[in-house]
Write an enzyme that holds these catalytic residues in place. Structure first.
Site, PDB file in Angstrom:
ATOM      1  N   VAL A  56       7.892  35.035  59.571  1.00  0.00           N
ATOM      2  CA  VAL A  56       8.341  36.324  60.085  1.00  0.00           C
ATOM      3  C   VAL A  56       7.260  36.842  61.016  1.00  0.00           C
ATOM      4  CG1 VAL A  56       8.932  38.711  59.517  1.00  0.00           C
ATOM      5  CG2 VAL A  56       9.745  36.857  58.064  1.00  0.00           C
ATOM      6  N   ALA A 101       2.148  38.896  61.125  1.00  0.00           N
ATOM      7  CA  ALA A 101       3.117  37.842  60.818  1.00  0.00           C
ATOM      8  C   ALA A 101       2.843  37.324  59.407  1.00  0.00           C
ATOM      9  CB  ALA A 101       3.003  36.699  61.818  1.00  0.00           C
ATOM     10  N   LYS A 102       3.740  36.594  58.856  1.00  0.00           N
ATOM     11  CA  LYS A 102       3.519  35.907  57.573  1.00  0.00           C
ATOM     12  C   LYS A 102       4.535  34.783  57.475  1.00  0.00           C
ATOM     13  CE  LYS A 102       0.860  36.658  53.898  1.00  0.00           C
ATOM     14  NZ  LYS A 102      -0.485  37.251  53.945  1.00  0.00           N
ATOM     15  N   GLY A 103       4.196  33.741  56.724  1.00  0.00           N
ATOM     16  CA  GLY A 103       5.142  32.640  56.607  1.00  0.00           C
ATOM     17  C   GLY A 103       4.975  31.925  55.296  1.00  0.00           C
TER      18      GLY A 103
END
Ligand code: NAD
Length: 411
Positions: A56, A101-103
């Site tokens: 994201v 962001a992060k994933g």
């Protein structure tokens, strides 16, 4: 309240305090891009297995998006979303030129062999390589991933785009990682604590500390507090808790943990009930393990005068209210644990420069960034007559909103 609900609530409160236009508020909440990809790999026995990978990208008004990649069975889009949003405000509070962001990949890393993890990481990178990049989105390690994972991403990404060390941070030193990165979050916690205590005419050396969690963040914070003459009087981890009212010798405790795998039965202290740790008498409590540990059940029994949130989201909103009524000062996670991403930024800068800083420079710069951010937060607290958590949120949200308006994205 989960991380998503708490982050959104803090964001909305900050937007209200700042008087943000409703259009800006809405545009800041909606992620820039959500990516969901299928990652199928052959296992070592030749069978095929499929996983779902997420990234994201929340906001890039202030610069490339930045945030970790976690490998965990419970990775879900809502949580990744909340954590991506939190990164946007955190990078803005630290005033580093990034968005958030992060994933993650929904998998159980301990059930995968090293070669399976490598294949999974390479397939994930192949699926997202055209959406990440040095000036677009820069991943880093998180739960279940590490410097080796970043090395694989760097290698796979470079096959498509040429040698690109700045596409990820948290790399091994041999591949362009930064000196000082390992200790950075714990060191940032201590710099933040020093800035906070100075406001009250106090210093680390005069005070007692209790630390929950003795992993990367908690053990570095403990070491650096001891170095400054502070007394760490109780510590816990998943194996149990120990205490010593005269101060625990942290160097010896690290040796004990390395040799026995546990904090318990340490010669320089007594075992204690881990449930007692958070309500133990002390000046400064540093939760450095899990989210939600301070809650309605225990908040009114907390005896610390200061809480430094080294872990993400350790205080739930009900506890926040109880503690603030008791006059406990909370240094919020969005600022207190920003040392890691700040040194990640230094790593990226060094990679782009093609130059390596020595550790002293990394630590001095980290101190400068943490101290400056603390004073920026205090100014917001004065302007808006709010606590440190809202001071940090209004600071971060305001910076992102200003950048958004200046770019002309508000229409
Ligand atoms: P880690 O895995 O190295 O350490 C976690 C520690 O918590 C371990 O000592 C573990 O034994 C302990 N723990 C687990 N369950 C516990 C329990 N029930 N009671 C007491 N202790 C328990 O993780 P870390 O990197 O030190 O991260 C700690 C916290 O800091 C997490 O909330 C993480 O999200 C946050 N954080 C870490 C970084 C970083 O750079 N490492 C950056 C920002 C935020």
């Amino acid at each position: 309240m989960n991380a998503l609900a708490a982050t959104s609530r803090n964001f909305r409160n900050a937007a209200r305090i700042l008087g943000l236009d409703a259009k800006i508020e809405k545009s800041l909440l909606i992620p820039f891009r959500e990516i969901k990809v299928e990652c199928t790999i052959p296992k070592d026995d030749g069978s095929l297995v499929s996983y779902v990978g997420f990234r994201v990208q929340h906001d890039n008004a202030r610069g490339p998006m930045k945030g970790g990649i976690r490998y965990h069975p419970e990775v879900d889009p809502d949580e990744v979303n909340a954590l991506a949003q939190l990164m946007t405000w955190k990078t803005a509070v630290a005033d580093i030129p990034y968005g958030g962001a992060k994933g993650g990949i929904g998998c159980t890393p301990r059930e995968l062999s090293k070669s399976e993890l490598e294949r999974l990481t390479r397939v994930f990178t192949q699926k997202i390589h055209d959406l990440i990049g040095t000036h677009t989105d820069v991943p880093a390690p998180d739960m279940g991933t590490n410097a080796q994972t970043m090395a694989w991403i760097l290698d796979e990404y470079s096959k498509f785009h040429g040698h690109s060390p700045a596409v990820v941070t948290g790399k091994p030193i041999d591949l362009g990682g930064s000196l000082g990165r390992e200790a950075a979050t714990g060191r940032g916690v201590v710099f933040g604590t020093e800035a906070l205590l100075a406001e009250y005419g106090k210093s680390v050396k005069d005070l007692t500390f209790v630390i929950q969690g003795f992993g990367n963040v908690g053990s570095w914070a403990a070491r650096l507090i001891q170095e400054r003459g502070g007394k760490v009087i109780a510590v816990s981890d998943i194996t149990g808790a120990i205490k010593n009212p005269n101060g625990i010798d942290i160097t010896e405790l690290i040796k004990h943990k390395e040799s026995t795998g546990s904090l318990l039965n340490f010669g320089g202290g007594d075992n204690m009930d881990p449930n007692e740790l958070l309500v133990h008498e002390c000046d400064v409590l540093i939760p450095s393990a899990l989210g939600g540990v301070l809650n309605r059940e225990n908040a009114s029994s907390v005896k610390a005068k200061f809480i430094v949130e080294a872990a993400n989201h350790p205080t739930d909103p009900e506890a926040d209210e109880i503690l603030s009524k008791k006059g406990v000062i909370i240094l919020p996670d969005i600022y207190a644990n920003a040392g890691g991403v700040t040194v990640s930024y230094f790593e990226w800068v060094q990679n782009i420069q093609g130059f390596m800083w020595d550790e002293e420079k990394v630590n001095n710069e980290l101190q400068r960034y943490m101290t400056r951010a603390f004073h920026n937060i205090k100014n917001m607290c004065k302007t808006h007559e709010c606590n440190l958590r809202m001071g940090a949120f209004t600071l971060g949200v305001n910076r992102v909103a200003r950048a958004t308006v200046l770019r002309g994205w508000e229409a």
